[in-house]
Design an enzyme around this catalytic site. Structure first.
Site, PDB file in Angstrom:
ATOM      1  N   SER A 206       0.794  -1.231   0.000  1.00 48.80           N
ATOM      2  CA  SER A 206       0.000   0.000   0.000  1.00 48.80           C
ATOM      3  C   SER A 206       0.823   1.276   0.000  1.00 48.80           C
ATOM      4  CB  SER A 206      -0.932   0.013   1.216  1.00 48.80           C
ATOM      5  OG  SER A 206      -0.166   0.010   2.397  1.00 48.80           O
ATOM      6  N   HIS A 234      -5.410  -4.698  -0.883  1.00 50.94           N
ATOM      7  CA  HIS A 234      -5.309  -3.675  -1.930  1.00 50.94           C
ATOM      8  C   HIS A 234      -5.353  -4.314  -3.318  1.00 50.94           C
ATOM      9  CE1 HIS A 234      -4.617  -0.423   0.911  1.00 50.94           C
ATOM     10  NE2 HIS A 234      -3.923  -1.296   1.600  1.00 50.94           N
ATOM     11  N   LYS A 265     -12.449  -2.032   2.098  1.00 47.39           N
ATOM     12  CA  LYS A 265     -11.826  -1.160   1.090  1.00 47.39           C
ATOM     13  C   LYS A 265     -12.688  -1.221  -0.185  1.00 47.39           C
ATOM     14  CE  LYS A 265      -7.210  -1.776   3.143  1.00 47.39           C
ATOM     15  NZ  LYS A 265      -7.292  -0.751   4.173  1.00 47.39           N
TER      16      LYS A 265
END
Ligand code: PLP
Length: 419
Positions: A206, A234, A265
């Protein structure tokens, strides 16, 4: 005495320049935000393009109340998607606010089982188990799976939650240099003396927007008889042709044994995490994993959000493709403007600046222009590698991206980052 000690510690944090302040948002998560203190309706309607400057009590500076947001992990823009919100409301009404219980006592509803089945199907794995967060999933897995007879080999830049999870287990620990396959091979050779070897890596990192070399990792794992674990926080929902993640992107879906990821996320952004993989492993986690056994069940509204986000992704990959196109637009325009962007093809776009002060004043100046980005410097990233991290979302418009590039160009010239 305690108060004095705490105040002195807080002063040290401030003095060390690592104080983290929190900006208060008065609107939903999205590409356009309204900051608290800007007054009701300061930036007009949701999604408004008008961003009037207003003094804000959250900042020492006068900043625009309405800003374009480039620092959320809302990669697919599902955090405020109307269907995701509706699914949460329906789940809340039908299943209540929460379970007041852990899963194995009286905290498992049909929606928890349905979501676990959906996650396993999405990743093409045998089973899945839900947690309150991916932090918990990472905290629970290593201790439950590995014993003092085993070994874990971890990338040195893995997320804090993987590091903490590994700390909690009694396996032999090896740390290999970031994405360095020679070092991983050397450590795998050393670890041959142990019963079981597990290589643990973030799928996408990240801070740098770089992607783990999973093909090479899986080849080494095969050669040295190791299992592969990836943290896909991610990557899930948007990397790979169908958004399945790094393993799909790099063609190793059948070679990665365990995936941990987040629902907080790209998958709606509410909260929650999970492990997906072989059924006996998931069964064992239900028996042994402490953050699962001793923490409340995910609230129904949160389950509803994630289930709907997965439905939307399994119906079509148009949202993920839109995000990829926006990412490409930002990366190519910024590179043409003279900036160095770390990583490749990932919506995390770190604008590399080197100097910590430069990153901090540029981020502040970007905010004055209505662009919300965050500067990162040591100790979060290595010394001399300060940067401003920009995160692209499918719901940014081309105009948002272009405004961001224009602001970077102006601010970069003003502060000497660009010629
Ligand atoms: N792993 C990685 C790579 C992350 O970036 C994060 C969140 O920042 C986590 C784990 C923790 O995820 P969650 O927010 O679901 O606890």
């Amino acid at each position: 005495q305690l108060r004095r000690r705490l105040e002195s510690e807080l002063e040290d944090i401030r003095g060390g320049g690592t104080w983290k302040s929190e900006r208060v948002i008065a609107s939903r998560q999205g590409p356009h935000l309204r900051l608290a203190g800007g007054g009701a309706g300061a930036c007009g309607e949701e999604g408004s393009r008008s961003l009037p400057p207003l003094p804000c009590r959250c900042f020492s500076l006068s900043v625009p109340a309405g800003i374009i947001n480039f620092c959320a992990n809302n990669y697919l823009g599902l955090s405020s998607h109307p269907e995701v919100i509706r699914a949460a409301v329906e789940a809340l009404e039908k299943f209540g606010a929460g379970l007041s219980s852990v899963r194995f006592i009286c905290g498992t509803q049909s929606i928890h089982k349905d979501l676990e089945e959906k996650i396993a199907r999405f990743h093409q794995r045998e089973d899945a188990i839900l947690y309150a967060s991916c932090f918990d999933a990472n905290a629970g897995i290593f201790e439950a799976l590995l014993t003092p007879e085993d070994a874990v080999l971890s990338d040195e830049l893995n997320h804090a939650s993987i590091i903490d999870g590994i700390r909690l287990c009694k396996a032999n620990k090896y740390r290999y240099k970031h994405m360095d396959m020679q070092d991983l091979e050397a450590k795998l050779k050393e670890a041959q003396k142990h019963r079981l070897r597990l290589v643990a890596t973030d799928g996408a990192f990240s801070m740098d927007g770089d992607i783990a070399p999973l093909r090479e990792i899986c080849q080494l794992a095969q050669k040295y008889d190791a299992l592969v674990f990836i943290d896909e926080c991610h990557a899930t929902g948007f990397l790979g042709p169908n958004g399945r993640g790094t393993d799909e992107l790099l063609g190793v879906m059948d070679k990665v044994t365990i995936i941990n990821s987040t629902l907080g996320k790209a998958l709606g952004g509410a909260a929650g995490g999970y492990t997906t993989g072989p059924k006996p492993l998931i069964d064992l986690l239900r028996q042994r994993s402490r953050p699962y056994l001793f923490s409340n069940s995910l609230p129904p509204a949160v389950v509803g959000c994630a289930a709907k986000a997965l439905d939307l992704l399994m119906e079509s990959n148009a949202i993920a493709q839109s995000m990829a196109a926006k990412t490409q637009r930002f990366r190519s325009k910024m590179t043409a403007a003279g900036f160095t962007i770390s990583g490749k093809d990932h919506p995390i776009c770190p604008v590399m600046l080197g100097d910590a002060r430069l990153a901090s004043v540029m981020a502040e100046d970007m905010l004055n222009r209505g662009i919300y980005v965050i500067g990162f410097s040591y100790p979060v990233v290595p010394k001399g590698q300060a940067r401003i991290r920009v995160q692209i979302s499918a719901v940014h418009s081309d105009e948002d991206i272009d405004r961001c590039v224009e602001a970077f160009t102006e601010v970069g010239r003003k502060h000497g980052a660009l010629a």
